[in-house]
Design a protein around this motif. Structure first.
Motif, PDB file in Angstrom:
ATOM      1  N   SER A   1       0.828  -1.206   0.000  1.00  0.00           N
ATOM      2  CA  SER A   1       0.000   0.000   0.000  1.00  0.00           C
ATOM      3  C   SER A   1       0.860   1.253   0.000  1.00  0.00           C
ATOM      4  O   SER A   1       0.540   2.239  -0.677  1.00  0.00           O
ATOM      5  N   THR A   2       1.958   1.210   0.743  1.00  0.00           N
ATOM      6  CA  THR A   2       2.864   2.357   0.787  1.00  0.00           C
ATOM      7  C   THR A   2       3.503   2.599  -0.565  1.00  0.00           C
ATOM      8  O   THR A   2       3.623   3.745  -1.016  1.00  0.00           O
ATOM      9  N   VAL A   3       3.936   1.537  -1.239  1.00  0.00           N
ATOM     10  CA  VAL A   3       4.543   1.681  -2.566  1.00  0.00           C
ATOM     11  C   VAL A   3       3.529   2.266  -3.552  1.00  0.00           C
ATOM     12  O   VAL A   3       3.862   3.158  -4.354  1.00  0.00           O
ATOM     13  N   SER A   4       2.287   1.789  -3.501  1.00  0.00           N
ATOM     14  CA  SER A   4       1.252   2.323  -4.398  1.00  0.00           C
ATOM     15  C   SER A   4       1.051   3.818  -4.167  1.00  0.00           C
ATOM     16  O   SER A   4       0.878   4.590  -5.118  1.00  0.00           O
ATOM     17  N   PHE A   5       1.059   4.231  -2.914  1.00  0.00           N
ATOM     18  CA  PHE A   5       0.921   5.650  -2.604  1.00  0.00           C
ATOM     19  C   PHE A   5       2.154   6.433  -3.051  1.00  0.00           C
ATOM     20  O   PHE A   5       2.045   7.542  -3.596  1.00  0.00           O
ATOM     21  N   LEU A   6       3.331   5.849  -2.846  1.00  0.00           N
ATOM     22  CA  LEU A   6       4.575   6.559  -3.168  1.00  0.00           C
ATOM     23  C   LEU A   6       4.726   6.803  -4.666  1.00  0.00           C
ATOM     24  O   LEU A   6       5.249   7.846  -5.069  1.00  0.00           O
ATOM     25  N   VAL A   7       4.287   5.876  -5.507  1.00  0.00           N
ATOM     26  CA  VAL A   7       4.439   6.116  -6.946  1.00  0.00           C
ATOM     27  C   VAL A   7       3.527   7.269  -7.383  1.00  0.00           C
ATOM     28  O   VAL A   7       3.864   8.018  -8.312  1.00  0.00           O
ATOM     29  N   GLU A   8       2.387   7.424  -6.699  1.00  0.00           N
ATOM     30  CA  GLU A   8       1.535   8.581  -6.999  1.00  0.00           C
ATOM     31  C   GLU A   8       2.206   9.867  -6.538  1.00  0.00           C
ATOM     32  O   GLU A   8       2.200  10.876  -7.245  1.00  0.00           O
ATOM     33  N   ARG A   9       2.803   9.821  -5.349  1.00  0.00           N
ATOM     34  CA  ARG A   9       3.531  10.996  -4.860  1.00  0.00           C
ATOM     35  C   ARG A   9       4.721  11.319  -5.773  1.00  0.00           C
ATOM     36  O   ARG A   9       5.008  12.488  -6.044  1.00  0.00           O
ATOM     37  N   TRP A  10       5.383  10.285  -6.238  1.00  0.00           N
ATOM     38  CA  TRP A  10       6.526  10.451  -7.147  1.00  0.00           C
ATOM     39  C   TRP A  10       6.058  11.154  -8.413  1.00  0.00           C
ATOM     40  O   TRP A  10       6.696  12.112  -8.889  1.00  0.00           O
ATOM     41  N   ALA A  11       4.948  10.681  -8.979  1.00  0.00           N
ATOM     42  CA  ALA A  11       4.421  11.302 -10.193  1.00  0.00           C
ATOM     43  C   ALA A  11       3.961  12.734  -9.931  1.00  0.00           C
ATOM     44  O   ALA A  11       4.106  13.607 -10.796  1.00  0.00           O
ATOM     45  N   ASP A  12       3.405  12.981  -8.742  1.00  0.00           N
ATOM     46  CA  ASP A  12       3.019  14.350  -8.386  1.00  0.00           C
ATOM     47  C   ASP A  12       4.239  15.271  -8.374  1.00  0.00           C
ATOM     48  O   ASP A  12       4.201  16.388  -8.920  1.00  0.00           O
ATOM     49  N   GLU A  13       5.309  14.811  -7.732  1.00  0.00           N
ATOM     50  CA  GLU A  13       6.525  15.625  -7.641  1.00  0.00           C
ATOM     51  C   GLU A  13       7.127  15.856  -9.024  1.00  0.00           C
ATOM     52  O   GLU A  13       7.600  16.957  -9.334  1.00  0.00           O
ATOM     53  N   GLN A  14       7.109  14.827  -9.871  1.00  0.00           N
ATOM     54  CA  GLN A  14       7.646  14.985 -11.216  1.00  0.00           C
ATOM     55  C   GLN A  14       6.803  15.970 -12.021  1.00  0.00           C
ATOM     56  O   GLN A  14       7.335  16.806 -12.762  1.00  0.00           O
ATOM     57  N   ALA A  15       5.492  15.885 -11.863  1.00  0.00           N
ATOM     58  CA  ALA A  15       4.611  16.825 -12.563  1.00  0.00           C
ATOM     59  C   ALA A  15       4.848  18.253 -12.082  1.00  0.00           C
ATOM     60  O   ALA A  15       4.888  19.190 -12.888  1.00  0.00           O
ATOM     61  N   ALA A  16       5.020  18.427 -10.768  1.00  0.00           N
ATOM     62  CA  ALA A  16       5.276  19.760 -10.226  1.00  0.00           C
ATOM     63  C   ALA A  16       6.585  20.326 -10.773  1.00  0.00           C
ATOM     64  O   ALA A  16       6.684  21.526 -11.076  1.00  0.00           O
ATOM     65  N   THR A  17       7.586  19.467 -10.923  1.00  0.00           N
ATOM     66  CA  THR A  17       8.860  19.900 -11.488  1.00  0.00           C
ATOM     67  C   THR A  17       8.707  20.264 -12.958  1.00  0.00           C
ATOM     68  O   THR A  17       9.236  21.290 -13.426  1.00  0.00           O
TER      69      THR A  17
END
Length: 297
Positions: free
Chosen positions: A197-213
């Motif tokens: 569950s943590t990994v699933s959440f983290l890949v969304e956070r990762w994509a959020d951070e990449q989009a923000a960049t």
């Protein structure tokens, strides 16, 4: 053998507790990679430990016992018989869980491939006419992005750029592979379900951070996420923008602060934690082989 064979099970419990903490405090890209690697190593070691526990039942097999008595040896009992039987039952459950997880993954991938069927090979963005607000990153070669007209209509131009950048991040960093690996690890070792569950959440956070960049604006990214979540409502969006009330709140809050640090030391410690079960299983394997070789020689 008596201690080492149980080490992966104990360390699975420890990783279950440590994983979510790492996910909250370490940069999502690093945390997702480390937790996935640790989960795969731990689940493999745990499964192998169950195999060793089941294999220890060979010590109760009549031909082996008879041969040991003929040679004047008393066959050592590496584990209690009841534990060996329990390990056999656990292996049957693991096999069933992994089989179901693999079938589900294959079904998902077939469904996603059908969505992109009939489009030219070089088409990255597929816009589907639908009143269901959805967005998907479709893994493959090439990877594709499918967005419905309802989702695009709910977002402004800047927010659409965020959406596409988010989905491109999923494809570029192979987030589907990480989630699949973590899911299979959790199927083999249910103690690791919180890690999945943590990994699933983290890949969304990762994509959020990449989009923000990519768009250069964290506030716009947070606003796009909030609007997409409100638009999607209760619709489940597959492997792309995944929305639950708690997850979206945490992701928006994270975008409104500075990006989390990498904390390489903490990540290395968790990765080492994932390697320890493999070492324990290897030691237990050597002990069991040495025991049986000594008895049967």
């Amino acid at each position: 053998m008596r201690i080492d064979v149980y080490t992966p099970l104990l360390l699975s419990l420890l990783l279950r507790l440590v994983g979510p903490v790492l996910g909250r405090r370490v940069a999502p890209a690093l945390a997702a990679r480390v937790l996935t690697s640790a989960a795969v190593l731990t689940s493999a070691a745990t499964t192998w430990s169950l195999v060793l526990l089941a294999a220890a039942l060979v010590g109760d097999a009549p031909p082996v016992v008879a041969e040991a008595r003929e040679d004047g040896h008393r066959l050592a009992d590496p584990v209690p018989g009841v534990i060996g039987i329990a390990a056999c039952l656990a292996l049957a459950v693991v096999a069933r869980r992994v089989h179901r997880a693999v079938r589900a993954e294959r079904g998902t991938r077939r469904a996603l491939r059908r969505l992109s069927a009939g489009h030219p090979a070089d088409t990255e963005l597929i816009v589907a006419a639908s009143d269901r607000p959805q967005a998907f990153a479709i893994p493959g070669r090439p990877g594709r992005i499918l967005v419905t007209t309802a989702m695009l209509g709910a977002l402004g131009p800047a927010e659409r750029r965020v959406l596409l950048a988010h989905e491109r991040a999923h494809l570029a960093h192979r987030h589907g592979f990480l989630v699949t690996a973590a899911s299979l690890a959790a199927a083999a070792d249910p103690l690791l379900i919180p890690v999945r569950s943590t990994v699933s959440f983290l890949v969304e956070r990762w994509a959020d951070e990449q989009a923000a960049t990519d768009v250069g604006d964290r506030d716009t990214t947070a606003r796009a996420l909030a609007r997409a979540a409100l638009t999607a409502g209760g619709v489940r969006t597959g492997c792309a923008l995944t929305f639950t009330d708690r997850a979206v709140t945490r992701r928006i809050a994270a975008l409104q602060t500075t990006p989390p640090p990498r904390l390489w030391t903490a990540a290395a410690a968790v990765l080492a934690l994932g390697a320890l079960p493999a070492l324990g299983a290897a030691d237990a394997t050597g002990d069991l082989l040495g025991l049986l070789t000594g008895v049967l020689s």
